[in-house]
Design an enzyme around this catalytic site. Structure first.
Site, PDB file in Angstrom:
ATOM      1  N   ARG A   1       8.197  15.200  21.253  1.00 46.01           N
ATOM      2  CA  ARG A   1       8.087  16.650  21.190  1.00 46.01           C
ATOM      3  C   ARG A   1       6.730  17.072  20.608  1.00 46.01           C
ATOM      4  O   ARG A   1       6.247  18.163  20.856  1.00 46.01           O
ATOM      5  CB  ARG A   1       9.236  17.228  20.360  1.00 46.01           C
ATOM      6  CG  ARG A   1       9.231  18.737  20.235  1.00 46.01           C
ATOM      7  CD  ARG A   1      10.630  19.312  19.982  1.00 46.01           C
ATOM      8  NE  ARG A   1      11.408  18.575  19.016  1.00 46.01           N
ATOM      9  CZ  ARG A   1      11.312  18.710  17.685  1.00 46.01           C
ATOM     10  NH1 ARG A   1      10.445  19.558  17.172  1.00 46.01           N
ATOM     11  NH2 ARG A   1      12.077  18.007  16.882  1.00 46.01           N
TER      12      ARG A   1
ATOM     13  N   TYR B   1       2.816  40.721  35.349  1.00 44.68           N
ATOM     14  CA  TYR B   1       3.974  39.989  35.866  1.00 44.68           C
ATOM     15  C   TYR B   1       5.253  40.529  35.226  1.00 44.68           C
ATOM     16  O   TYR B   1       5.279  40.836  34.032  1.00 44.68           O
ATOM     17  CB  TYR B   1       3.785  38.506  35.580  1.00 44.68           C
ATOM     18  CG  TYR B   1       5.020  37.666  35.745  1.00 44.68           C
ATOM     19  CD1 TYR B   1       5.710  37.633  36.959  1.00 44.68           C
ATOM     20  CD2 TYR B   1       5.502  36.894  34.690  1.00 44.68           C
ATOM     21  CE1 TYR B   1       6.860  36.870  37.106  1.00 44.68           C
ATOM     22  CE2 TYR B   1       6.641  36.115  34.839  1.00 44.68           C
ATOM     23  CZ  TYR B   1       7.313  36.108  36.044  1.00 44.68           C
ATOM     24  OH  TYR B   1       8.441  35.347  36.183  1.00 44.68           O
TER      25      TYR B   1
ATOM     26  N   ASP C   1      -4.486  36.480  30.849  1.00 46.37           N
ATOM     27  CA  ASP C   1      -3.674  35.707  31.791  1.00 46.37           C
ATOM     28  C   ASP C   1      -4.529  35.464  33.029  1.00 46.37           C
ATOM     29  O   ASP C   1      -4.794  36.372  33.814  1.00 46.37           O
ATOM     30  CB  ASP C   1      -2.401  36.472  32.140  1.00 46.37           C
ATOM     31  CG  ASP C   1      -1.433  35.638  32.974  1.00 46.37           C
ATOM     32  OD1 ASP C   1      -1.892  34.734  33.697  1.00 46.37           O
ATOM     33  OD2 ASP C   1      -0.217  35.898  32.905  1.00 46.37           O
TER      34      ASP C   1
ATOM     35  N   LYS D   1       1.434  27.581  39.242  1.00 46.20           N
ATOM     36  CA  LYS D   1       0.835  28.256  40.386  1.00 46.20           C
ATOM     37  C   LYS D   1      -0.342  27.454  40.948  1.00 46.20           C
ATOM     38  O   LYS D   1      -0.170  26.341  41.412  1.00 46.20           O
ATOM     39  CB  LYS D   1       0.424  29.671  39.984  1.00 46.20           C
ATOM     40  CG  LYS D   1       1.506  30.452  39.231  1.00 46.20           C
ATOM     41  CD  LYS D   1       2.819  30.562  39.970  1.00 46.20           C
ATOM     42  CE  LYS D   1       3.781  31.586  39.384  1.00 46.20           C
ATOM     43  NZ  LYS D   1       4.233  31.315  38.009  1.00 46.20           N
TER      44      LYS D   1
END
Length: 401
Positions: free
Chosen positions: A45, A97, A168, A193
């Site tokens: 982790r 978004y 972003d 993306k």
């Protein structure tokens, strides 16, 4: 080392006892501490060699010191927003978004003051950032209206008040835009993306320079547990190697389709930063290497039959992959945004968003043109439909690959 060479080589040095040219995928969740000299790895982790290789490459693409990758773009966004405390103020683009909109508005429950502002409008940006701001959240190009925000100008205004600027950069990717070069503090990506590029893996990333941000982001990721596994990091890194090749083809085709759409009798408006009449065209030309491969347009006919009529454009959310996609933001990506807020931002029910893939541009133009030409009540006569069945030769000549 130049950009395209970094894509292939950074974080991909031959490794392992066999000298693998493609480094091994590390999927272990824990590590033998006595086998490490010196001890570097403790628990998956917190640390993973495959994850670190991806971070090294992504940081290098934006000439940054640090990168922290996540299990999704939303996980990256949540981590960036974790810098805010109750009473602080966030100024966010009004057109973002849908998941981001829900995320930032939700901060109001925790005492964060949130203002949604059209940061592509210079006067609105100046007024919103004149005083008392702790973080500015920028999307450029915005989703789904493709507004262009002047990163350098917004950053100058924000930094004058000590605010952190997060951009972003998902719609552009590092191959087309590098926000840190224009003064931004953090460049955010949904690596799902363009970076991964094949619609087969989720991921997110924050790229930045400041050591204090590195400490905050990595600690939050370790504690919250929003980490990507070794296999996911490998898939993102594998897709990254062809980023320039894919985006170059996608942009070239998007130019063809934007021109074609402008000639359709059922298209009221085309929004694409590469068009000279786009309000942000000049800023995009300055801060982007190319205008991208996402196009939005307003359709004069019934939307759902159009979405069902394309063959090569798949009706699906997401973007940036090798396969072309078509969607209606009001029905799909931005449906969670309250209707009044959608309409206030300009996200009307007739808005269609295209994500252009790497298929043959003539095939895509014929597929889209055929769907637009089918009788759905938006044409006055059958002659109107016949006149619009596209011959793409002149468009391909105008925008050669």
């Amino acid at each position: 080392m130049r950009f395209d060479t970094k894509l292939v080589h950074i974080g991909q040095e031959p490794d392992g006892p066999a000298g693998d040219v493609t480094p091994p995928i590390h999927v272990g969740t824990t590590y033998d501490r006595f086998a490490q000299d010196p001890v570097r790895y403790f628990y998956g982790r917190g640390e993973n060699p495959t994850r670190e290789a991806l971070e090294l490459c992504l940081a290098s693409l934006e000439d940054a010191r640090f990168c922290t990758v996540f299990s999704s773009g939303q996980a990256a966004a949540t981590t960036a927003l974790s810098l805010l405390s109750p009473g602080q103020r966030l100024v966010c683009c009004d057109d973002v978004y849908g998941g981001t909109h829900t995320l930032v508005v939700g901060l109001r429950r925790f005492g964060v003051r949130v203002d949604l502002v059209d940061l592509s409008d210079r006067d609105q940006a100046r007024a919103a950032l004149a005083t008392d701001v702790d973080m500015v959240w920028v999307e450029t190009p915005t989703n789904p209206l493709l507004k262009i925000v002047d990163i350098a100008e917004v950053t100058r205004l924000a930094h004058a008040n000590g605010a952190v600027v997060v951009v972003d950069n998902t719609f552009a990717s590092p191959v087309l835009q590098r926000p840190l070069r224009w003064g931004a503090d953090v460049s955010l990506h949904s690596t799902t993306k363009f970076i991964a590029g094949h619609s087969d893996v989720l991921g997110g990333a924050l790229v930045y320079d400041h050591p204090a941000l590195h400490a905050a982001f990595t600690e939050h990721r370790t504690v919250a547990g929003n980490v990507p596994g070794g296999l996911d990091c490998f898939l993102v890194h594998r897709g990254l190697k062809t980023l320039s090749l894919r985006v170059g083809r996608q942009v070239s085709t998007a130019r063809v389709l934007a021109d074609m759409l402008r000639g359709s009798p059922t298209v009221r408006e085309v929004r694409y930063p590469g068009l000279p009449d786009h309000p942000g065209h000049d800023i995009a030309a300055r801060q982007m290497a190319a205008p991208g491969s996402v196009i939005s347009f307003r359709y004069a006919g019934p939307v759902e039959p159009l979405l069902a009529s394309t063959t090569l454009f798949t009706c699906a959310v997401s973007l940036g992959g090798v396969r072309s996609l078509i969607e209606c933001p009001a029905l799909m990506t931005h449906r969670p945004v309250p209707r009044q807020a959608r309409l206030a931002a300009g996200i009307t029910d007739d808005l269609i968003r295209l994500s252009v893939g790497i298929e043959d541009p003539e095939d895509l133009a014929e597929d889209l043109g055929s769907a637009l030409a089918k009788p759905k009540g938006g044409f006055q006569t059958t002659e109107d439909m016949d006149d619009f069945r596209p011959s793409c030769d002149h468009l391909m000549h105008k925008h050669p690959l």
